[in-house]
Enzyme design. Structure first.
Site, short mmCIF file in Angstrom:
data_model
loop_
_atom_site.label_atom_id
_atom_site.label_comp_id
_atom_site.label_asym_id
_atom_site.label_seq_id
_atom_site.Cartn_x
_atom_site.Cartn_y
_atom_site.Cartn_z
N ASP A 258 -27.83 11.78 2.51
CA ASP A 258 -28.45 13.07 2.20
C ASP A 258 -29.24 13.66 3.38
OD1 ASP A 258 -27.55 12.33 -0.35
OD2 ASP A 258 -29.51 11.55 -0.93
N GLU B 278 -23.82 19.29 -6.70
CA GLU B 278 -25.19 19.12 -6.22
C GLU B 278 -25.30 19.60 -4.77
OE1 GLU B 278 -25.69 14.93 -6.69
OE2 GLU B 278 -24.36 14.41 -5.03
#
Length: 458
Positions: free
Chosen positions: A189, A348
């Site tokens: 991420d 997401e």
């Protein structure tokens, strides 16, 4: 860094890697990257793994490719942290660790015990330019060869030869290392940003079952190749009262002399502030900025985009995509102004950039545990949509061993039309959805102004 054992020049945007061999690493220091380690008193014998057990074995230029690979490790910052401490990852993705004091190769279990067992602190070796490796969780025990096997033993054993038995020269690797991952170790991420004259990456600290880590780290670079580890900039376990774990997906913004770190904690979104992009950051509210259950889906994966007029927007979501203009204080917003987006296949990690008046909304599709995790995108003439779907720009490439590339961020080189995308993928070759690594590739726009598919570089 002093006396690098191997210098590498990498050109982002091509597959060229130029390696220049040099002398051994300076005492008490091992540069990160691909390395081999030669015994100082068994010349020609190198640390290697065989049947998942650590040993020292003879390696020469005529050795098999497998033997050379087994004697090459990627040196990373220590999985358990600690100044001057390192860990060693083999080509199959497993890590050297000690168990019952025997050194072996195992998959990262993400437990505190494993991380400590796989971390060694670098000390001066018995001869100039050599190093010794002290166990991080058993001080006074050093990695040493005993009957050609690797153990962590106390320095009181065989005192006449122990110093030499536990000393190794760091050499040019028998197998050339890859350009990526750009941050050595397990991270996911990544949020990349250009701040105060340097590029910064803020990632999820990976390698934990259920993504249960608590710490956020920061890394910075001037060239996107050589990265400085600034250590932990925020630890939920000790610095945030309302959350103790599941530290995921940070993002950063700057305004009025302060840096704002938006982060996930136990599926809430919080915000912390600092006067430096390298931290430390302090929780700004004493509560979540966006609490779990605020809207449908998970309240995770924040990203901030600041438009040309200075207005900043916060994007987030899992299952549902949301955005809201932030107030000037950067730590509040009007809930009535929250917008929900309809984005095809959205899962997401929404992330927005603007180029030539066009807003590019990029986002991840599928599940990060799936090799089919990938990035799609859409465009608009407004930061809040509506959005026109444009297709996939980043996906797996099994010919290169690339699986699950996604949860990306994008940065523009200052003063240029040069762009880069940072993202995670399964650690190569044996990673998965909780054992991921971070890489950076060029992001290019076509003549029509649309983002072109990303071509990964190993």
């Amino acid at each position: 860094m002093r006396n690098l054992a191997r210098a590498a020049t990498v050109l982002l945007g091509s597959s060229m890697v130029v390696a220049v061999a040099a002398g051994p690493a300076a005492a008490a220091e091992i540069p990160t990257g691909a390395r081999s380690l030669e015994s100082v008193n068994l010349t020609g014998r190198y640390i290697r793994h065989s049947d998942y057990l650590g040993s020292v074995a003879a390696v020469t230029s005529s050795s098999t490719a497998q033997l050379k690979s087994d004697a090459t490790f990627t040196v990373t910052p220590g999985l358990a942290g600690g100044a001057g401490c390192v860990s060693f990852q083999a080509a199959n993705g497993m890590w050297l660790r000690h168990r019952d004091f025997r050194v072996r190769l195992e998959t990262n279990a993400g437990t505190a015990t494993f991380l400590a067992d796989a971390t060694f602190c670098v000390r001066d070796g018995s001869v100039s330019g050599s190093v010794r490796l002290e166990s991080s969780n058993y001080p006074g025990r050093f990695l040493r060869h005993r009957d050609n096997q690797l153990w962590v033993d106390p320095s009181t054993t065989n005192p006449g030869t122990f110093a030499a038995d536990s000393s190794f020269r760091v050499t040019t690797p028998w197998v050339a290392g890859r350009r990526s991952p750009v941050i050595k170790g397990l991270y996911g991420d990544p949020n990349i940003a250009y701040l105060n004259g340097r590029y910064y990456i803020y990632p999820t600290t990976d390698g934990y079952a259920g993504w249960s880590g608590t710490r956020f780290k920061a890394f910075s670079s001037t060239d996107l190749v050589n990265w400085t580890d600034h250590g932990t900039v925020l630890d939920l376990a000790t610095q945030v009262d309302w959350s103790s774990g599941r530290a995921w997906a940070p993002t950063v913004a700057y305004r009025n002399g302060r840096y704002y770190l938006y982060f996930c904690g136990d599926t809430n979104i919080g915000v912390a502030t600092s006067t430096s992009p390298a931290g430390p950051f302090t929780d700004a509210l004493g509560r979540p900025l966006i609490a779990a259950g605020f809207r449908s889906g998970q309240m995770i994966d924040p990203a901030v985009f600041t438009d040309d007029d200075g207005q900043s927007y916060l994007y987030w979501g899992n299952g549902y995509a949301y955005a809201v203009p932030l107030n000037a204080d950067m730590i509040s917003f009007d809930p009535a102004r929250v917008t929900t987006f309809g984005l095809p296949n959205f899962r997401e990690a929404p992330f927005v950039v603007k180029r030539n008046g066009v807003y590019h909304m990029t986002y991840s599709v599928d599940d990060t545990r799936s090799e089919n995790y990938h990035v799609e995108y859409a465009t608009s003439t407004s930061p809040l949509g509506p959005w026109t779907h444009r297709g996939t720009i980043l996906s797996k490439n099994l010919n290169l061993g690339i699986k699950g590339p996604g949860h990306h961020s994008i940065v523009q080189a200052p003063g240029t039309d040069t762009w880069y995308v940072a993202y995670h993928r399964f650690a190569i070759p044996a990673g998965d959805g909780t054992n991921r690594e971070v890489t950076i590739d060029p992001l290019r726009f076509g003549a029509d102004g649309m983002i072109m598919p990303v071509v990964p570089i190993l």
